[in-house]
Design a protein around this motif. Structure first.
Motif, short mmCIF file in Angstrom:
data_model
loop_
_atom_site.label_atom_id
_atom_site.label_comp_id
_atom_site.label_asym_id
_atom_site.label_seq_id
_atom_site.Cartn_x
_atom_site.Cartn_y
_atom_site.Cartn_z
N ALA A 1 -5.95 -5.26 4.50
CA ALA A 1 -6.56 -4.30 5.43
C ALA A 1 -5.52 -3.45 6.15
O ALA A 1 -5.56 -3.26 7.36
CB ALA A 1 -7.44 -5.01 6.45
N GLU B 1 -5.27 3.11 6.99
CA GLU B 1 -5.46 4.16 6.00
C GLU B 1 -4.28 5.12 6.03
O GLU B 1 -3.81 5.53 7.09
CB GLU B 1 -6.74 4.94 6.29
CG GLU B 1 -7.02 6.02 5.24
CD GLU B 1 -8.33 6.72 5.53
OE1 GLU B 1 -8.62 7.71 4.85
OE2 GLU B 1 -9.05 6.28 6.44
N ALA C 1 0.83 -1.20 0.00
CA ALA C 1 0.00 0.00 0.00
C ALA C 1 0.87 1.26 0.00
O ALA C 1 0.53 2.27 -0.64
CB ALA C 1 -0.92 0.00 1.23
N PRO D 1 -13.60 -0.76 0.25
CA PRO D 1 -13.13 -1.92 1.05
C PRO D 1 -12.47 -3.00 0.21
O PRO D 1 -11.56 -3.69 0.69
CB PRO D 1 -14.41 -2.42 1.73
CG PRO D 1 -15.53 -1.86 0.91
CD PRO D 1 -15.06 -0.57 0.36
N HIS E 1 -4.22 6.80 -5.28
CA HIS E 1 -4.41 5.85 -4.18
C HIS E 1 -5.41 6.38 -3.15
O HIS E 1 -6.26 5.62 -2.66
CB HIS E 1 -3.04 5.60 -3.51
CG HIS E 1 -3.10 4.75 -2.29
ND1 HIS E 1 -3.22 3.39 -2.32
CD2 HIS E 1 -3.06 5.10 -0.96
CE1 HIS E 1 -3.24 2.91 -1.09
NE2 HIS E 1 -3.13 3.92 -0.24
N TRP F 1 -8.74 4.39 -1.73
CA TRP F 1 -8.63 3.80 -0.40
C TRP F 1 -9.98 3.58 0.30
O TRP F 1 -10.14 2.57 1.01
CB TRP F 1 -7.71 4.65 0.46
CG TRP F 1 -7.38 4.00 1.76
CD1 TRP F 1 -7.88 4.30 2.98
CD2 TRP F 1 -6.49 2.90 1.96
NE1 TRP F 1 -7.36 3.48 3.95
CE2 TRP F 1 -6.51 2.59 3.34
CE3 TRP F 1 -5.70 2.13 1.11
CZ2 TRP F 1 -5.75 1.57 3.88
CZ3 TRP F 1 -4.94 1.12 1.65
CH2 TRP F 1 -4.97 0.83 3.02
N TYR G 1 -10.62 -2.50 -2.37
CA TYR G 1 -9.26 -2.02 -2.65
C TYR G 1 -8.38 -2.21 -1.41
O TYR G 1 -7.25 -2.69 -1.52
CB TYR G 1 -9.31 -0.55 -3.05
CG TYR G 1 -7.95 0.04 -3.36
CD1 TYR G 1 -7.29 -0.25 -4.55
CD2 TYR G 1 -7.32 0.89 -2.45
CE1 TYR G 1 -6.05 0.30 -4.83
CE2 TYR G 1 -6.08 1.44 -2.72
CZ TYR G 1 -5.44 1.14 -3.92
OH TYR G 1 -4.21 1.68 -4.19
N ARG G 2 -8.89 -1.87 -0.25
CA ARG G 2 -8.11 -2.05 0.98
C ARG G 2 -7.79 -3.52 1.22
O ARG G 2 -6.72 -3.85 1.76
CB ARG G 2 -8.88 -1.47 2.19
CG ARG G 2 -8.99 0.05 2.18
CD ARG G 2 -9.34 0.57 3.57
NE ARG G 2 -10.57 -0.02 4.11
CZ ARG G 2 -11.78 0.47 3.90
NH1 ARG G 2 -11.95 1.56 3.14
NH2 ARG G 2 -12.85 -0.11 4.44
#
Length: 583
Positions: free
Chosen positions: A570, A573, A532, A562, A555, A559, A564-565
């Motif tokens: 997880a 952020e 990430a 959910p 990005h 973000w 994508y995260r």
């Protein structure tokens, strides 16, 4: 040129013919020497028989005895010359075939052997040597046949009934040789395929030796590597059984034919139609005519060569990437230089569609991170972006020019790569970092190493930048930093990083990301990643989902999604679009 250029011929036969044509002078010389040796072999029994008849009649036979000695000496010289020429011809043909195969594999873009690196090495080493031995065996075979035919003719000239007696049983010999060639061909091919599978699995196991040791799965891995061993043993026993049966049959048939010829010869001798010297010559001619062992040996060599040629031809059948003659537009200081476009790109790997009609534009000079779950097509996209492979459909273009239209030099000068598992090529680390088509000044090598955070540990090595790559005690992350430094050191408008920072620790990855964003300005940067933090620092993120472009956005904009995260397990952020989210 590939083996497919045989115009309807079986590819292994075409390849054997191609190997012979490339060494036509030596192969022709071998054929002439073999025929000359055959002529001497056929001449010797006549000379011996005539000398014996003269001696039995009390006449001077010195000239004929001298002739026999001269023929024996000539046989030795011609035979030795043929042996040396055969060995050098095979060696040179094997070297030439390996050189061509290596060049073809490297020009094919992606690895050319779907069966694995070990099998590819097996084909290019052992099978190439067996293939190269084919022309020499083929050059000697006509002379061997000529020796048999000549011996039968000589029997007829000595006494017609001797030839009739031999010809009566000759068809059985011909059937024996034909059956041996037909049955052994399948066994040899299966044996070589099993060898290749073992080699492929062995190389895989050696590459993961530390993982195997850590997991204590040595026994299971040994069993996996040796799974083809029973088939290898079975085919080996089958080959020995086939050859042994042929030898046993010949051991029965050949003496019977020789005894038949001798019996007829003895009868003709008692009738006064044949001299003692003639009977001696007939005995030798009968032995030459039944030389089944030599024929079986040469046929066996040709069978092995043909089976090996099939495996080598499969390597040469992989199509090379064709290049055009086009050039890229001049790259100026303005935006747009290095714009990369995927237009309806489809890619199929292993029978499955990995990319489905992908449309993606990477702006010139931008840094774009490609993310997605495992199997989403990230590495395939990276390979297509720099034309390590071609798409099955669609166009990949750089600054408006399809990559397939560019010349090889133009494309390779414009694109630099860094990989997850870089290979360092060269005698020293300086050579490895400067490795490429054009020269790189030492100062630029050091600057690139600093940008990739490699300079510090390189200078701690015993010989610094003069350390041999093979002897350097490097970790996976250090290898990656050297791979990044090599990519940084080479100019070009497009820089592609295929998961090339996956082994870096967080701090090093941060420094490398800054160098990538700031020190490589003016170059378009495309990087595949699972992190990430890396995606957060890029200008844009291309989100692949099952081979399709799900989104192209910063990005920070992606973000909140959910799904994508979830790509980054997880992760928390990030602070913002350019924040330092941790992986």
């Amino acid at each position: 040129m590939t083996a497919g250029g045989g115009r309807g011929a079986v590819r292994e036969d075409w390849l054997l013919g191609e190997v012979a044509r490339r060494a036509y002078g030596r192969v022709g010389g071998l054929a002439l020497l073999a025929l000359g040796q055959t002529a001497l072999v056929l001449l010797l029994p006549y000379a011996l028989g005539h000398a014996l008849d003269l001696l039995l009649r009390g006449r001077a036979a010195g000239a004929w005895v001298g002739a026999c000695a001269a023929v024996v000496a000539a046989q030795f010289v011609v035979g030795a010359t043929a042996d040396v020429l055969s060995a050098t011809t095979t060696a040179k043909s094997a070297a030439d075939l390996r050189r061509r195969a290596v060049q073809h594999v490297l020009a094919a873009g992606e690895p050319a052997a779907a069966t694995g690196t070990g099998d590819l090495v097996s084909r290019m080493v052992g099978n190439a040597a067996d293939t190269a031995s084919g022309p020499a065996a083929a050059a000697a075979l006509p002379a061997t046949v000529a020796a048999t035919v000549g011996a039968i003719v000589a029997l007829g000239l000595t006494d017609l009934w001797l030839a009739v007696a031999f010809v009566a049983g000759a068809p059985l010999l011909a059937l024996l040789v034909r059956r041996f060639a037909r049955v052994s061909s399948d066994s040899v091919a299966r044996y070589q395929d099993a060898q290749g599978r073992i080699a492929a699995r062995l190389v895989e196991a050696l590459g993961g030796a530390r993982t195997i040791a850590a997991a204590r799965t040595e026994a299971r891995e040994r069993a996996r590597v040796l799974t083809p061993l029973p088939e290898l043993a079975a085919q080996g026993r089958r080959m020995w059984h086939i050859q042994g049966r042929a030898t046993a049959q010949a051991a029965v048939l050949v003496p019977l034919l020789q005894i038949l010829v001798l019996a007829v010869g003895g009868l003709r001798l008692t009738q006064g139609a044949l001299s003692v010297g003639g009977l001696l010559a007939a005995t030798r001619y009968a032995s030459l005519a039944t030389g089944i062992g030599v024929v079986v040996g040469q046929v066996g060599a040709l069978v092995r060569a043909r089976a090996a040629a099939r495996r080598v031809a499969a390597v040469l059948d992989v199509p090379e990437l064709p290049y055009g003659t086009g050039r890229l537009p001049l790259a100026g200081p303005g935006a747009g230089a290095g714009t990369l476009e995927f237009q309806q790109v489809t890619a199929v790997r292993g029978g499955e569609t990995v990319l489905h009609g992908l449309n993606l534009t990477v702006p010139g000079g931008a840094c774009v991170a490609v993310v997605g779950r495992s199997g989403a097509g990230k590495s395939v996209l990276a390979a297509l972006a720099g034309r390590l492979a071609d798409p099955d459909d669609g166009i990949v273009a750089l600054d408006g020019r399809p990559l397939s239209e560019l010349s090889r030099d133009e494309l390779r000068d414009a694109v630099a790569y860094a990989f997850e598992r870089p290979v360092l090529l060269g005698d020293t680390l300086t050579d490895a970092l400067a490795f490429g088509r054009g020269p790189v000044l030492p100062g630029k090598v050091v600057a690139a190493a600093r940008a990739a955070r490699a300079d510090e540990f390189v200078r701690l090595l015993p010989d610094g930048y003069d350390t041999a790559p093979a002897g350097a005690p490097l970790s996976g992350g250090e290898y990656q930093r050297l791979g990044l430094a090599r990519a940084f050191a080479h100019p070009g408008r497009l820089l592609i990083l295929d998961d090339a920072t996956s082994s870096l620790d967080t701090v090093t990855e941060l420094h490398v990301a800054r160098a990538l964003l700031e020190g490589q300005r003016g170059r378009t940067r495309l990087l595949t990643t699972h992190r990430a933090g890396t995606a957060a620092r890029a200008d844009l993120v291309a989100w692949l989902d099952s081979g399709r472009l799900r989104a192209l956005a910063p990005h920070g904009d992606l973000w909140p999604d959910p799904d994508y995260r979830a790509l980054f397990a997880a992760a928390p952020e990030p602070a913002g679009p350019a924040g330092g989210a941790r992986s």
